[in-house]
Write a protein that holds these residues in place. Structure first.
Motif, short mmCIF file in Angstrom:
data_model
loop_
_atom_site.label_atom_id
_atom_site.label_comp_id
_atom_site.label_asym_id
_atom_site.label_seq_id
_atom_site.Cartn_x
_atom_site.Cartn_y
_atom_site.Cartn_z
N PHE A 175 0.85 -1.19 0.00
CA PHE A 175 0.00 0.00 0.00
C PHE A 175 0.89 1.23 0.00
O PHE A 175 2.09 1.16 0.28
N ASP A 176 0.30 2.38 -0.36
CA ASP A 176 1.03 3.64 -0.32
C ASP A 176 1.19 4.08 1.13
O ASP A 176 0.20 4.33 1.83
N ALA A 177 2.44 4.20 1.58
CA ALA A 177 2.69 4.50 2.98
C ALA A 177 2.62 5.99 3.29
O ALA A 177 2.20 6.39 4.37
N HIS A 178 3.07 6.84 2.35
CA HIS A 178 3.07 8.30 2.55
C HIS A 178 3.78 8.68 3.85
O HIS A 178 3.32 9.53 4.61
N MET A 179 4.90 8.01 4.12
CA MET A 179 5.59 8.23 5.38
C MET A 179 6.44 9.49 5.37
O MET A 179 6.89 9.95 4.32
N VAL A 180 6.64 10.03 6.57
CA VAL A 180 7.59 11.12 6.76
C VAL A 180 8.99 10.54 6.55
O VAL A 180 9.28 9.44 6.99
N HIS A 181 9.86 11.29 5.88
CA HIS A 181 11.22 10.80 5.65
C HIS A 181 12.15 11.30 6.75
O HIS A 181 12.38 12.49 6.89
N VAL A 182 12.67 10.36 7.52
CA VAL A 182 13.56 10.68 8.63
C VAL A 182 14.74 9.71 8.59
O VAL A 182 14.86 8.89 7.69
N ILE A 183 15.62 9.80 9.58
CA ILE A 183 16.75 8.87 9.62
C ILE A 183 16.42 7.62 10.41
O ILE A 183 17.15 6.63 10.34
N GLY A 184 15.32 7.65 11.16
CA GLY A 184 14.93 6.49 11.96
C GLY A 184 13.76 5.74 11.34
O GLY A 184 13.71 5.53 10.13
N PHE A 185 12.79 5.38 12.18
CA PHE A 185 11.63 4.61 11.73
C PHE A 185 10.36 5.41 11.93
O PHE A 185 10.20 6.09 12.95
N GLU A 186 9.45 5.31 10.98
CA GLU A 186 8.17 6.00 11.07
C GLU A 186 7.00 5.03 10.92
O GLU A 186 5.92 5.42 10.52
N TYR A 187 7.24 3.77 11.23
CA TYR A 187 6.14 2.80 11.23
C TYR A 187 6.54 1.59 12.06
O TYR A 187 7.72 1.38 12.37
N ASP A 188 5.56 0.81 12.43
CA ASP A 188 5.80 -0.49 13.06
C ASP A 188 4.74 -1.45 12.53
O ASP A 188 3.73 -1.03 11.96
N VAL A 189 5.00 -2.75 12.71
CA VAL A 189 4.11 -3.76 12.18
C VAL A 189 3.90 -4.82 13.26
O VAL A 189 4.81 -5.12 14.04
N THR A 190 2.69 -5.37 13.34
CA THR A 190 2.40 -6.41 14.31
C THR A 190 3.16 -7.68 13.96
O THR A 190 3.61 -7.87 12.82
N ALA A 191 3.30 -8.56 14.95
CA ALA A 191 4.10 -9.77 14.77
C ALA A 191 3.58 -10.64 13.63
O ALA A 191 4.37 -11.32 12.97
N ASP A 192 2.27 -10.63 13.39
CA ASP A 192 1.72 -11.46 12.31
C ASP A 192 1.80 -10.78 10.94
O ASP A 192 1.41 -11.37 9.93
N GLY A 193 2.30 -9.54 10.90
CA GLY A 193 2.48 -8.84 9.63
C GLY A 193 1.21 -8.36 8.98
O GLY A 193 1.22 -8.01 7.80
N LYS A 194 0.11 -8.27 9.72
CA LYS A 194 -1.18 -7.92 9.12
C LYS A 194 -1.63 -6.49 9.40
O LYS A 194 -2.54 -5.99 8.75
N ARG A 195 -1.04 -5.84 10.39
CA ARG A 195 -1.45 -4.47 10.72
C ARG A 195 -0.23 -3.58 10.87
O ARG A 195 0.78 -3.98 11.44
N PHE A 196 -0.34 -2.36 10.36
CA PHE A 196 0.75 -1.40 10.39
C PHE A 196 0.31 -0.12 11.07
O PHE A 196 -0.82 0.34 10.89
N LEU A 197 1.20 0.46 11.86
CA LEU A 197 1.00 1.77 12.45
C LEU A 197 2.00 2.70 11.79
O LEU A 197 3.21 2.50 11.91
N VAL A 198 1.50 3.72 11.08
CA VAL A 198 2.35 4.55 10.23
C VAL A 198 2.20 6.02 10.57
O VAL A 198 1.08 6.52 10.74
N THR A 199 3.34 6.72 10.66
CA THR A 199 3.32 8.17 10.75
C THR A 199 3.35 8.71 9.33
O THR A 199 4.34 8.54 8.62
N THR A 200 2.27 9.33 8.88
CA THR A 200 2.16 9.77 7.50
C THR A 200 2.48 11.25 7.36
O THR A 200 2.40 12.01 8.32
N ALA A 201 2.85 11.65 6.15
CA ALA A 201 3.17 13.04 5.87
C ALA A 201 1.88 13.83 5.74
O ALA A 201 1.02 13.52 4.92
N GLY A 202 1.74 14.88 6.56
CA GLY A 202 0.56 15.72 6.49
C GLY A 202 0.80 16.92 5.60
O GLY A 202 1.82 17.05 4.94
#
Length: 222
Positions: A175-202
């Motif tokens: 899917f289109d993530a539209h994430m903020v570009h940083v040097i670290g991480f702007e998302y995480d994913v559950t252990a089963d790989g089915k749900r994502f928590l994403v910091t998106t660019a506003g």
């Protein structure tokens, strides 16, 4: 880790790693007093290592690992990868036998995997640019943000040991993530790989929202 939290603070002029009890009690413990900026990216699942990257004035960003167990005097930082290029965003596999990371050695950011703590071989995971790798909980899939902004999944087959072998499948856009570009991480994913928590660019002055993506498999073309 359950009873302790590692965080980054620039209270001393550079970004340092600190540790504190999850309960909030006690004092903050400075973990790596090296005078340069450090950025934590992971506490390994087995609790043994803290993965971070260091902003070296000569070598740009380098990957390091800090042992998290034992006496404080024995927890000495261990360099994992130091070159003239940027190596950052390190992520140990769930079994701690493999390190996924981002490097710009090719002229753009790509995702790679190497054996951990050492061993022969290196494998390129992304094909046309990528960063921010994350492992699925069973270690059989890697996720990353591709250069076009799409969250991408790659199935992997890994065998650790004296002669490690690693096989990466074909990257698949999710899917289109539209994430903020940083040097670290702007998302995480559950252990089963089915749900994502994403910091998106506003847009505008508003703070970018957090986006949770569920049931993304339904939108992937078979």
């Amino acid at each position: 880790k359950g009873d302790r939290i590692v965080f980054v603070s620039n209270r001393k002029g550079v970004f340092n790693l600190y540790q504190k009890a999850a309960s909030g009690s006690g004092q903050d413990e400075l973990l790596v007093p090296n005078g340069v900026s450090d950025y934590a990216t992971q506490w390994s699942r087995d609790g043994r290592f803290i993965v971070y990257f260091e902003q070296d004035p000569k070598n740009k960003y380098d990957l390091w690992v800090l042992p998290a167990e034992g006496a404080a005097a024995d927890r000495k930082p261990i360099p994992f990868l130091r070159t003239e290029f940027n190596e950052l965003q390190g992520q140990l596999s769930p079994d701690s036998h493999w390190m996924a990371f981002t490097s710009d050695r090719s002229g753009r950011r790509e995702v790679y995997v190497r054996p951990f703590p050492a061993g022969e071989g290196e494998w390129t995971i992304s094909l046309a640019g990528g960063e921010q790798p994350r492992w699925r909980g069973d270690g059989k899939e890697l996720f990353f943000e591709a250069a076009d902004g799409k969250m991408t999944a790659v199935p992997v087959k890994a065998v650790a040991g004296a002669k490690p072998s690693f096989e990466a499948g074909t990257p698949m856009a999710l899917f289109d993530a539209h994430m903020v570009h940083v040097i670290g991480f702007e998302y995480d994913v559950t252990a089963d790989g089915k749900r994502f928590l994403v910091t998106t660019a506003g847009s505008g002055a508003a703070s970018p929202p957090l986006t949770v993506v569920t049931n993304w498999q339904a939108g992937v073309k078979k």
